[in-house]
Design a protein around this motif. Structure first.
Motif, mmCIF file in Angstrom:
data_model
loop_
_atom_site.group_PDB
_atom_site.id
_atom_site.type_symbol
_atom_site.label_atom_id
_atom_site.label_comp_id
_atom_site.label_asym_id
_atom_site.label_seq_id
_atom_site.Cartn_x
_atom_site.Cartn_y
_atom_site.Cartn_z
ATOM 1 N N ASP A 157 4.814 0.794 -12.532
ATOM 2 C CA ASP A 157 4.656 -0.620 -12.202
ATOM 3 C C ASP A 157 5.436 -0.947 -10.927
ATOM 4 O OD1 ASP A 157 4.528 -3.359 -12.073
ATOM 5 O OD2 ASP A 157 5.115 -3.708 -14.153
ATOM 6 N N GLU A 158 4.719 -1.415 -9.882
ATOM 7 C CA GLU A 158 5.368 -1.700 -8.603
ATOM 8 C C GLU A 158 6.418 -2.795 -8.713
ATOM 9 O OE1 GLU A 158 2.904 -2.330 -5.244
ATOM 10 O OE2 GLU A 158 1.926 -0.374 -5.369
ATOM 11 N N SER A 159 6.293 -3.642 -9.726
ATOM 12 C CA SER A 159 7.263 -4.731 -9.888
ATOM 13 C C SER A 159 8.635 -4.220 -10.330
ATOM 14 C CB SER A 159 6.751 -5.759 -10.903
ATOM 15 O OG SER A 159 6.702 -5.213 -12.212
ATOM 16 N N LEU A 160 8.705 -2.924 -10.648
ATOM 17 C CA LEU A 160 9.969 -2.330 -11.084
ATOM 18 C C LEU A 160 10.661 -1.538 -9.972
ATOM 19 C CD1 LEU A 160 8.805 -0.920 -14.561
ATOM 20 C CD2 LEU A 160 10.038 -3.061 -14.127
ATOM 21 N N VAL A 161 9.980 -1.369 -8.827
ATOM 22 C CA VAL A 161 10.477 -0.443 -7.807
ATOM 23 C C VAL A 161 10.578 -1.113 -6.440
ATOM 24 C CG1 VAL A 161 10.080 1.764 -6.626
ATOM 25 C CG2 VAL A 161 9.395 1.482 -9.028
ATOM 26 N N THR A 162 11.761 -1.063 -5.850
ATOM 27 C CA THR A 162 11.923 -1.452 -4.449
ATOM 28 C C THR A 162 11.504 -0.280 -3.580
ATOM 29 O OG1 THR A 162 13.696 -3.068 -4.825
ATOM 30 C CG2 THR A 162 13.615 -2.032 -2.665
ATOM 31 N N TYR A 163 10.612 -0.541 -2.631
ATOM 32 C CA TYR A 163 10.149 0.572 -1.794
ATOM 33 C C TYR A 163 9.878 0.138 -0.362
ATOM 34 C CZ TYR A 163 5.281 -1.084 -2.504
ATOM 35 O OH TYR A 163 4.127 -1.831 -2.543
ATOM 36 N N VAL A 164 9.898 1.132 0.519
ATOM 37 C CA VAL A 164 9.522 0.991 1.930
ATOM 38 C C VAL A 164 8.430 2.012 2.180
ATOM 39 C CG1 VAL A 164 10.305 1.159 4.320
ATOM 40 C CG2 VAL A 164 11.854 0.285 2.575
ATOM 41 N N ASN A 165 7.372 1.604 2.839
ATOM 42 C CA ASN A 165 6.242 2.518 3.006
ATOM 43 C C ASN A 165 5.456 2.149 4.254
ATOM 44 O OD1 ASN A 165 4.609 4.675 2.212
ATOM 45 N ND2 ASN A 165 3.254 3.399 0.977
ATOM 46 N N ASN A 166 4.557 3.036 4.664
ATOM 47 C CA ASN A 166 3.503 2.711 5.619
ATOM 48 C C ASN A 166 2.236 2.429 4.820
ATOM 49 O OD1 ASN A 166 4.954 5.445 7.053
ATOM 50 N ND2 ASN A 166 4.959 3.544 8.236
ATOM 51 N N ASP A 167 1.266 1.775 5.435
ATOM 52 C CA ASP A 167 -0.047 1.657 4.811
ATOM 53 C C ASP A 167 -0.818 2.928 5.172
ATOM 54 O OD1 ASP A 167 -2.620 1.076 3.955
ATOM 55 O OD2 ASP A 167 -2.450 -1.057 4.439
ATOM 56 N N ASN A 168 -0.602 3.976 4.386
ATOM 57 C CA ASN A 168 -1.163 5.284 4.716
ATOM 58 C C ASN A 168 -2.681 5.336 4.550
ATOM 59 O OD1 ASN A 168 1.298 6.793 5.395
ATOM 60 N ND2 ASN A 168 1.868 6.331 3.292
ATOM 61 N N PHE A 169 -3.210 4.556 3.627
ATOM 62 C CA PHE A 169 -4.659 4.437 3.484
ATOM 63 C C PHE A 169 -5.265 3.871 4.774
ATOM 64 C CE2 PHE A 169 -8.330 1.745 2.692
ATOM 65 C CZ PHE A 169 -9.171 2.552 1.938
ATOM 66 N N LYS A 170 -4.702 2.781 5.246
ATOM 67 C CA LYS A 170 -5.203 2.113 6.450
ATOM 68 C C LYS A 170 -5.050 3.003 7.683
ATOM 69 C CE LYS A 170 -4.819 -2.359 8.822
ATOM 70 N NZ LYS A 170 -4.087 -3.654 8.830
ATOM 71 N N ALA A 171 -3.937 3.739 7.766
ATOM 72 C CA ALA A 171 -3.692 4.615 8.916
ATOM 73 C C ALA A 171 -4.719 5.741 8.971
ATOM 74 C CB ALA A 171 -2.281 5.191 8.842
ATOM 75 N N ALA A 172 -5.021 6.355 7.826
ATOM 76 C CA ALA A 172 -6.007 7.438 7.790
ATOM 77 C C ALA A 172 -7.414 6.910 8.070
ATOM 78 C CB ALA A 172 -5.965 8.143 6.441
ATOM 79 N N LYS A 173 -7.713 5.724 7.568
ATOM 80 C CA LYS A 173 -9.004 5.093 7.846
ATOM 81 C C LYS A 173 -9.139 4.826 9.346
ATOM 82 C CE LYS A 173 -11.711 1.042 6.358
ATOM 83 N NZ LYS A 173 -11.558 0.141 7.528
ATOM 84 N N LEU A 174 -8.061 4.371 9.969
ATOM 85 C CA LEU A 174 -8.052 4.087 11.404
ATOM 86 C C LEU A 174 -8.369 5.333 12.231
ATOM 87 C CD1 LEU A 174 -7.238 2.274 13.914
ATOM 88 C CD2 LEU A 174 -4.924 3.171 13.574
#
Length: 346
Positions: A157-174
């Motif tokens: 559950d993302e509501s339990l985790v503090t995270y930093v990320n890139n939008d890797n889906f969007k980057a690969a699509k690009l």
């Protein structure tokens, strides 16, 4: 004779309790006051006794860094030294040291994390990866231990985790769309290890771009290897054995791309004349390779710095809510892509 907190307080014209809060990097103290106190500490040659403070505050002033495998393997990929550079800069600014994991297997890494937590070795942890069926993240959540993930939580559950990320889906699509615009339709995908969420996101972005262009995903054009130079070399051998090989490649990582280019050279294929390539990460090797790589800058240093900043938020205020930060990406066009020959004729 050792300089005391009282002497520092007198030099900075503040209360001794203020000096203590500055040493602890308390958010309650203004940056101006912190600067004045730190100047006084430097002038007097005062060095805080963190061991004594740890006993009093149950604080180690140390951050744990958990890598996906041993330092010997991880440091072969320039991503990890660069992300740790960002972590160490923010840790230094906040008066923290670093404790690096050294486990080789998932079991060893989990055991080491347990020692960090139960042994009171660190105040918080930065997790440098997100793995499918990961054991470390659920353990940290269960223990309510401060941690920040670099990546996207998977099956958690993302509501339990503090995270930093890139939008890797969007980057690969690009990058897939970029190659499509250059006229390429036979686009190969060289992913990292499928156990890692970043690989799944890259793959999904690649497939979505092809589907949007009404191009059938060719399963034989997708291969997965560890993100090392040798992985790139092995991937090329697999892909070029196709009856109709790709004319362009998307590669998960710059160090893999280095291996890809070298293997293509051994096959007497020139980049970009015979094969266009787009990579990810924009580490130094991408600019120094021959030819210089077209790649996606994911701002690796910023990932590490921001993750540590969010961890500091947790340590300073345990009641703070979960935070999510997406670091932007940017396509850096260099010299490994060109128009597809067929497309340029037609």
């Amino acid at each position: 004779m050792a300089v005391t907190i009282k002497e520092v307080a007198k030099r900075a014209n503040v209360a001794p309790s203020t000096v203590s809060r500055v040493i602890a990097n308390s958010s309650r103290i203004s940056e101006k006051t912190k600067e004045r106190v730190r100047e006084a500490m430097t002038e007097l040659g005062y060095h805080p006794n963190y061991n004594a403070r740890s006993l009093a505050n149950k604080s180690t002033k140390t951050i744990g860094i958990v890598m996906p495998n041993s330092a010997k393997v991880s440091f072969q990929n320039p991503f990890f030294p660069e992300v740790i550079r960002g972590i160490s800069m923010k840790a230094y600014q906040s008066g923290y040291g670093l404790y690096l994991s050294t486990g080789h297997t998932e079991e060893e890494i989990l055991e080491e994390v347990k020692q960090m937590v139960f042994g009171g070795r660190v105040d918080g942890i930065v997790l440098l990866y997100s793995r499918v069926n990961d054991q470390v993240m659920p353990f940290l959540i269960e223990q309510k231990f401060p941690f920040v993930l670099i990546g996207r939580p998977y099956q958690v559950d993302e509501s339990l985790v503090t995270y930093v990320n890139n939008d890797n889906f969007k980057a690969a699509k690009l990058v897939t769309e970029y190659l499509l615009l250059l006229g390429h339709e036979k686009i190969g995908f060289i992913g990292g290890n499928l156990d890692f969420v970043v690989t799944i996101d890259h793959m999904n972005g690649y497939e979505q771009a092809l589907k949007n262009a009404n191009i059938t995903v060719n399963e034989s054009y997708k291969v997965y290897h560890d993100e090392l130079k040798e992985g790139g070399q092995d991937a090329v051998i697999e892909l070029m054995s196709n009856e109709h090989p790709p004319t362009a490649l998307i590669v998960a990582d710059d160090i893999m791309t280095f291996g890809v280019i070298r293997m293509l050279e051994d096959m007497n294929m020139k980049v970009p004349h015979d094969m266009s390539i787009v990579s990810f990460n924009n580490v130094m090797i991408s600019e120094l390779s021959s030819p210089p790589m077209t790649t996606v800058d994911i701002h690796i240093y910023d990932l590490g710095f921001k993750a540590t900043e969010l961890l500091m938020h947790q340590l300073e205020d345990p009641t703070i809510g979960v935070e999510h930060v997406i670091i932007p990406h940017k396509l850096v066009k260099r010299q490994t892509c060109k128009l597809d020959h067929g497309a340029s004729r037609g």
